[in-house]
Write an enzyme that holds these catalytic residues in place. Structure first.
Site, PDB file in Angstrom:
ATOM      1  N   LYS A   1       5.977   9.672   0.536  1.00  0.00           N
ATOM      2  CA  LYS A   1       5.306   8.954   1.724  1.00  0.00           C
ATOM      3  C   LYS A   1       3.902   8.816   1.229  1.00  0.00           C
ATOM      4  O   LYS A   1       3.170   7.622   1.364  1.00  0.00           O
ATOM      5  CB  LYS A   1       5.428   9.744   2.960  1.00  0.00           C
ATOM      6  CG  LYS A   1       4.377   9.341   3.993  1.00  0.00           C
ATOM      7  CD  LYS A   1       4.829   8.225   4.575  1.00  0.00           C
ATOM      8  CE  LYS A   1       3.749   7.757   5.703  1.00  0.00           C
ATOM      9  NZ  LYS A   1       4.284   6.284   6.485  1.00  0.00           N
TER      10      LYS A   1
ATOM     11  N   CYS B   1      -2.966   4.848   8.295  1.00  0.00           N
ATOM     12  CA  CYS B   1      -1.978   5.468   7.240  1.00  0.00           C
ATOM     13  C   CYS B   1      -2.751   5.068   5.940  1.00  0.00           C
ATOM     14  O   CYS B   1      -2.903   6.039   5.066  1.00  0.00           O
ATOM     15  CB  CYS B   1      -0.770   4.672   7.272  1.00  0.00           C
ATOM     16  SG  CYS B   1      -0.018   4.904   8.984  1.00  0.00           S
TER      17      CYS B   1
HETATM   18  N1  SAJ Z   1      -4.479  -5.407   3.486  1.00  0.00           N
HETATM   19  C1  SAJ Z   1      -5.233  -6.043   2.549  1.00  0.00           C
HETATM   20  N2  SAJ Z   1      -4.757  -6.987   1.777  1.00  0.00           N
HETATM   21  C2  SAJ Z   1      -3.471  -7.030   1.736  1.00  0.00           C
HETATM   22  C3  SAJ Z   1      -2.646  -6.341   2.259  1.00  0.00           C
HETATM   23  C4  SAJ Z   1      -3.121  -5.348   3.507  1.00  0.00           C
HETATM   24  O1  SAJ Z   1      -6.790  -6.105   2.632  1.00  0.00           O
HETATM   25  O2  SAJ Z   1      -2.850  -7.806   0.608  1.00  0.00           O
HETATM   26  C5  SAJ Z   1      -5.222  -4.406   4.604  1.00  0.00           C
HETATM   27  C6  SAJ Z   1      -4.878  -4.919   5.984  1.00  0.00           C
HETATM   28  O3  SAJ Z   1      -5.648  -5.827   6.335  1.00  0.00           O
HETATM   29  C7  SAJ Z   1      -4.941  -3.509   6.561  1.00  0.00           C
HETATM   30  C8  SAJ Z   1      -4.626  -2.428   5.663  1.00  0.00           C
HETATM   31  O4  SAJ Z   1      -4.600  -3.299   4.376  1.00  0.00           O
HETATM   32  O5  SAJ Z   1      -6.384  -3.285   6.916  1.00  0.00           O
HETATM   33  C9  SAJ Z   1      -3.131  -1.956   5.851  1.00  0.00           C
HETATM   34  O6  SAJ Z   1      -2.478  -2.734   6.285  1.00  0.00           O
HETATM   35  P1  SAJ Z   1      -0.907  -2.939   5.734  1.00  0.00           P
HETATM   36  O7  SAJ Z   1      -0.106  -4.084   6.403  1.00  0.00           O
HETATM   37  O8  SAJ Z   1      -0.745  -2.953   4.253  1.00  0.00           O
HETATM   38  O9  SAJ Z   1      -0.191  -1.390   6.150  1.00  0.00           O
HETATM   39  P2  SAJ Z   1      -0.048  -0.410   7.540  1.00  0.00           P
HETATM   40  O10 SAJ Z   1      -1.249   0.387   7.442  1.00  0.00           O
HETATM   41  O11 SAJ Z   1       0.053  -1.497   8.748  1.00  0.00           O
HETATM   42  O12 SAJ Z   1       1.274   0.082   7.252  1.00  0.00           O
HETATM   43  C10 SAJ Z   1       1.604   0.938   6.075  1.00  0.00           C
HETATM   44  C11 SAJ Z   1       2.763   0.444   5.358  1.00  0.00           C
HETATM   45  N3  SAJ Z   1       2.703   1.295   4.267  1.00  0.00           N
HETATM   46  C12 SAJ Z   1       3.180   0.444   2.923  1.00  0.00           C
HETATM   47  O13 SAJ Z   1       3.312  -0.794   2.878  1.00  0.00           O
HETATM   48  C13 SAJ Z   1       3.073   1.042   1.693  1.00  0.00           C
HETATM   49  C14 SAJ Z   1       3.766   0.938   6.174  1.00  0.00           C
HETATM   50  O14 SAJ Z   1       5.319   0.997   5.478  1.00  0.00           O
HETATM   51  C15 SAJ Z   1       3.751   2.496   6.516  1.00  0.00           C
HETATM   52  O15 SAJ Z   1       5.053   2.856   7.464  1.00  0.00           O
HETATM   53  C16 SAJ Z   1       2.422   2.819   7.291  1.00  0.00           C
HETATM   54  O16 SAJ Z   1       1.317   2.174   6.578  1.00  0.00           O
HETATM   55  C17 SAJ Z   1       2.406   4.052   7.700  1.00  0.00           C
HETATM   56  O17 SAJ Z   1       2.899   4.499   8.960  1.00  0.00           O
HETATM   57  O18 SAJ Z   1       2.330   5.038   7.000  1.00  0.00           O
END
Ligand code: SAJ
Length: 397
Positions: A204, A258
């Site tokens: 995780k 997360c």
């Molecule tokens: N972000 C960027 N650029 C990108 C992708 C995301 O700047 O190309 C930013 C988003 O705007 C946001 C942050 O990253 O601020 C996180 O967003 P996210 O969509 O990547 O992830 P979370 O935090 O919503 O969910 C994550 C997920 N983990 C992964 O993809 C490895 C999800 O699967 C987990 O279950 C979750 O964390 C968790 O609960 O740990």
């Protein structure tokens, strides 16, 4: 099967709801009375697509019930928060949940921990439980089953991913892994992979650190490109034409509960070996300050700045650790509240100087896109200075 889910937040409530639709009779437990009352009335305290309908129907047919008190069950699933305190993981909510359920625990019960945890947490629960219930052990071996199984669902797509994602199951012994495997089999369509509890805990942490690192790379590139006068989005699009390159999107930093948090669980335990993980955290935090400074450098005295999007990512209303919200607040502090307005179609209009799209575009002279909400796409803005920090205006149709 009687299943008790402890913690009815962003993951616990959808888990309880999905279990109730998969043949479990579910008791959801939370320490917050308003949350329990609201769920029992058939509604939900968080926004997540489809969740309200599932909860309403499960409450109506009696397969889901909420309470502030744990009751006897066959399975217990702990999904409580493990926040950071001074960059150290705080697992006191897990301990509290375990102490509360100890009096109800019986031989052959299954106890699953889903909360993000420092490695070793699940194994350490054995000693904690033993100190309260030595009768549940024979020659140091537990007479119940205990496993760690991280949640991996993406906010905004939780109800789908809970069922369709692969799961990792790590028992404290073989029988526990097998028992947990059978439990997840009742509602998971993805594959279920078995390992030990420590590896499952680390999986995780590594998944979210991996994503943080990759986003940091994109954010670092965006700041280099700005200095080099190169269009980052075009550059990334071109580099991604290579079959083995897949650069993510730069943004205004990393938010949510997360990705901005979990890397610290590794750094805290292995400070001397976590160089890249620590640097990624720094780059992603620095990116938010860089955006703030960029807007301040650009703004002239009479300018009114529109912060387009406040949530931590696109198309949701979740403000936890949101870099866009930090930008809005810091700009308001530094430039004055009357100089900074916002538009987030997913949030209540009464806060954050938030207003509807047309009104905000009319009032502002600088339009700063912070979150790529779908509702902002394909809208042409004339006669205003536009700063697109999240690429929402790329690929206009
Ligand atoms: N972000 C960027 N650029 C990108 C992708 C995301 O700047 O190309 C930013 C988003 O705007 C946001 C942050 O990253 O601020 C996180 O967003 P996210 O969509 O990547 O992830 P979370 O935090 O919503 O969910 C994550 C997920 N983990 C992964 O993809 C490895 C999800 O699967 C987990 O279950 C979750 O964390 C968790 O609960 O740990």
């Amino acid at each position: 099967m009687n299943t008790c889910v402890i913690g009815l937040g962003y993951v616990g409530l959808p888990t309880a709801a999905v279990l109730s639709k998969s043949g479990h009779k579910v008791l959801g437990v939370d320490i917050k009375k308003n949350v329990v009352d609201q769920i029992n009335a058939g509604s939900v305290h968080i926004f997540e697509p489809d969740l309200d309908e599932i909860v309403a129907s499960s409450i109506a047919d009696g397969t889901l019930r909420a309470s502030m008190k744990i009751e006897e069950a066959e399975n217990y699933v702990i999904v409580v928060p493990t926040p950071l305190k001074n960059y150290k993981p705080d697992v006191s909510s897990i301990d509290q949940a375990v102490y509360s359920l100890c009096p109800y625990l019986k031989k052959e019960n299954l106890l699953i921990l889903e909360s993000t945890s420092p490695i070793g947490t699940t194994n350490a629960l054995l000693d904690k439980i033993k100190s309260f219930r030595p009768d549940l052990f024979e020659n140091d071996n537990p007479l119940f089953y205990l496993a760690y199984c991280p949640e991996r669902v993406l906010p905004g797509n939780v109800c789908y991913e809970l069922v369709n994602n692969d799961r990792i199951v790590g028992g404290v012994n073989k029988d526990s892994s097998e028992k947990a495997y059978q439990f997840y089999k009742t509602f998971v369509k993805g594959k279920i992979h078995i390992t030990d509890s420590k590896t499952a805990e680390m999986t995780k942490l590594v998944e979210n650190s991996f994503r943080d690192l990759n986003i940091a790379f994109a954010n670092e590139l965006s700041m280099i490109c700005d200095q080099a006068n190169i269009d980052t989005w075009e550059l990334i699009q071109l580099a991604n034409k290579h079959p083995r390159v897949q650069i993510l999107n730069p943004g205004v930093g990393v938010g949510g509960h997360c990705i901005a948090v979990d890397p610290w669980f590794i750094i805290d335990k292995y400070p001397d070996r976590s160089n890249m993980i620590r640097s990624s955290r720094k780059v992603n935090c620095d990116k938010t300050d860089w955006v703030i400074n960029k807007i301040i450098e650009t703004a002239k005295e009479d300018d009114v700045i529109a912060c387009m999007g406040l949530s931590y990512k696109q198309d949701i209303d979740d403000l936890r650790e949101s870099p866009a919200l930090k930008i809005f607040e810091e700009l308001s502090d530094r430039l004055g509240e009357n100089k900074v307005i916002s538009c987030d179609p997913h949030l209540d209009m009464s806060n954050f100087n938030n207003s509807d799209y047309e009104n905000v575009i009319k009032r502002a002279s600088i339009i700063a896109y912070l979150v790529p909400h779908t509702k902002f796409k394909n809208r042409v803005i004339k006669d205003k200075l536009v700063l697109d920090f999240c690429g929402v205006l790329n690929d206009m149709e």
